[in-house]
Scaffold this active site. Sequence first.
Site, PDB file in Angstrom:
ATOM      1  N   GLU A  81      20.649 -10.265 -22.310  1.00 55.48           N
ATOM      2  CA  GLU A  81      20.830 -11.384 -22.479  1.00 55.48           C
ATOM      3  C   GLU A  81      20.188 -11.282 -24.134  1.00 55.48           C
ATOM      4  O   GLU A  81      18.821 -11.077 -23.481  1.00 55.48           O
ATOM      5  CB  GLU A  81      21.019 -12.927 -21.753  1.00 55.48           C
ATOM      6  CG  GLU A  81      21.682 -13.801 -22.456  1.00 55.48           C
ATOM      7  CD  GLU A  81      21.363 -15.341 -21.332  1.00 55.48           C
ATOM      8  OE1 GLU A  81      21.330 -16.055 -22.301  1.00 55.48           O
ATOM      9  OE2 GLU A  81      21.011 -14.941 -20.101  1.00 55.48           O
ATOM     10  N   ASP A 133      11.226  -8.516 -30.324  1.00 52.99           N
ATOM     11  CA  ASP A 133      12.653  -8.139 -31.293  1.00 52.99           C
ATOM     12  C   ASP A 133      14.140  -7.947 -30.718  1.00 52.99           C
ATOM     13  O   ASP A 133      14.353  -6.497 -30.211  1.00 52.99           O
ATOM     14  CB  ASP A 133      12.763  -8.262 -32.317  1.00 52.99           C
ATOM     15  CG  ASP A 133      13.391  -8.014 -33.506  1.00 52.99           C
ATOM     16  OD1 ASP A 133      14.041  -6.316 -33.690  1.00 52.99           O
ATOM     17  OD2 ASP A 133      13.808  -8.790 -33.444  1.00 52.99           O
ATOM     18  N   ASP A 156      20.451 -19.248 -33.347  1.00 49.12           N
ATOM     19  CA  ASP A 156      20.172 -19.502 -34.266  1.00 49.12           C
ATOM     20  C   ASP A 156      21.297 -19.628 -35.518  1.00 49.12           C
ATOM     21  O   ASP A 156      21.544 -18.395 -35.760  1.00 49.12           O
ATOM     22  CB  ASP A 156      18.730 -19.654 -35.210  1.00 49.12           C
ATOM     23  CG  ASP A 156      17.978 -20.267 -35.846  1.00 49.12           C
ATOM     24  OD1 ASP A 156      18.884 -20.997 -36.932  1.00 49.12           O
ATOM     25  OD2 ASP A 156      16.955 -20.196 -35.853  1.00 49.12           O
ATOM     26  N   ASP A 192      27.798 -23.014 -31.467  1.00 47.60           N
ATOM     27  CA  ASP A 192      28.225 -25.015 -31.903  1.00 47.60           C
ATOM     28  C   ASP A 192      27.692 -25.966 -33.020  1.00 47.60           C
ATOM     29  O   ASP A 192      28.195 -25.595 -33.551  1.00 47.60           O
ATOM     30  CB  ASP A 192      27.263 -26.189 -30.718  1.00 47.60           C
ATOM     31  CG  ASP A 192      26.146 -26.045 -31.533  1.00 47.60           C
ATOM     32  OD1 ASP A 192      25.277 -25.167 -31.767  1.00 47.60           O
ATOM     33  OD2 ASP A 192      25.010 -26.695 -30.877  1.00 47.60           O
ATOM     34  N   LYS A 228      23.434 -28.813 -20.795  1.00 48.02           N
ATOM     35  CA  LYS A 228      22.937 -30.376 -20.341  1.00 48.02           C
ATOM     36  C   LYS A 228      22.743 -30.562 -22.213  1.00 48.02           C
ATOM     37  O   LYS A 228      23.838 -31.868 -22.335  1.00 48.02           O
ATOM     38  CB  LYS A 228      21.668 -31.070 -19.791  1.00 48.02           C
ATOM     39  CG  LYS A 228      21.844 -30.816 -18.477  1.00 48.02           C
ATOM     40  CD  LYS A 228      20.321 -30.940 -18.289  1.00 48.02           C
ATOM     41  CE  LYS A 228      19.677 -30.814 -16.585  1.00 48.02           C
ATOM     42  NZ  LYS A 228      18.930 -31.065 -15.878  1.00 48.02           N
ATOM     43  N   PHE A 229      22.574 -29.712 -22.629  1.00 47.82           N
ATOM     44  CA  PHE A 229      22.725 -29.427 -24.273  1.00 47.82           C
ATOM     45  C   PHE A 229      24.311 -30.123 -24.984  1.00 47.82           C
ATOM     46  O   PHE A 229      24.628 -30.434 -25.318  1.00 47.82           O
ATOM     47  CB  PHE A 229      21.624 -28.609 -24.978  1.00 47.82           C
ATOM     48  CG  PHE A 229      21.703 -28.633 -26.913  1.00 47.82           C
ATOM     49  CD1 PHE A 229      21.182 -30.106 -27.228  1.00 47.82           C
ATOM     50  CD2 PHE A 229      22.828 -28.192 -27.279  1.00 47.82           C
ATOM     51  CE1 PHE A 229      21.500 -29.920 -28.748  1.00 47.82           C
ATOM     52  CE2 PHE A 229      23.202 -28.051 -28.930  1.00 47.82           C
ATOM     53  CZ  PHE A 229      22.325 -29.168 -29.116  1.00 47.82           C
ATOM     54  N   GLU A 230      24.473 -28.787 -24.896  1.00 49.82           N
ATOM     55  CA  GLU A 230      26.026 -28.598 -25.047  1.00 49.82           C
ATOM     56  C   GLU A 230      26.829 -29.738 -24.049  1.00 49.82           C
ATOM     57  O   GLU A 230      27.723 -30.004 -25.340  1.00 49.82           O
ATOM     58  CB  GLU A 230      26.282 -27.231 -23.888  1.00 49.82           C
ATOM     59  CG  GLU A 230      28.425 -27.170 -24.558  1.00 49.82           C
ATOM     60  CD  GLU A 230      28.284 -25.713 -23.768  1.00 49.82           C
ATOM     61  OE1 GLU A 230      29.671 -25.516 -24.369  1.00 49.82           O
ATOM     62  OE2 GLU A 230      27.171 -25.006 -23.201  1.00 49.82           O
TER      63      GLU A 230
END
Length: 259
Positions: A81, A133, A156, A192, A228-230
């Site tokens: 991930e 990285d 990002d 998103d 939760k953000f989604e």
Amino acid sequence: MNTPSPALPPQPADPLATGREFAGPARTATHIRSFVNRRGHITLSQKEALETLADRWTLPYTDRHISFAQVFGREAATVLEIGFGMGETTEKIALAQPERNFLGVEVFNAGVGAMLRRIESSGLRNVRIIQHDAVEVLRDMVPPASLAAVHIYFPDPWPKKRHHKRRLIQPPFVELLASRLAPGGYLHCATDWQAYAEQMLEVLNGQAYLVNTCEGYAERPAWRPQTKFETRGLRLGHGVWDLIFEKPPFSRFSPRADV
């Protein structure tokens, strides 16, 4: 009069099929990073976790391939991930799939500290962390054809046009990533940001070693929990786009092309 379509150029040979390893950017070359080092807020508990737990659950960056069997102490399918943030999703997936290993790559101290706390509080033993990285980790540490899956959730989007070059999902990176997936492995991205979703789809469709598992975008699979953000964004009418591409198990792009 219909003009015949030009002949397609020959596809590049799969580095795994030919025995040539795709190395990605040369170790002596620089690449445009998809993150910017900046002093971010970190809580006392996250700082404490970094100081007391990092030696137990993190791996130092090295320029040599690592053995997942040695790192995790067992033979098991390994999922990478990239950019796990505060670790909410990683924790839930790792708890739901104890039979798999999860290697998380994150650069920011707060996220690594938060994930270390989650590992301890949930009793997770199938998660390890590399704070470095992602391009260099894939290029230098991950052996070819060794990953069962790669998860990249909400990277990002770098929305300003002049910053698009910093987006993680770019053709050279995806080629490197595909070389590290085992035949039958998959890449799952989610964003998103619609413009980034469109770029992801274009880049992934252009990668010869990966095949889309559906037409266009995918439904959110059960293994990716909704954050939760989604949830809040969806309630406000924001979109979320999932993309799931697979490396074919037996094709001319796999080591068993002669079968």
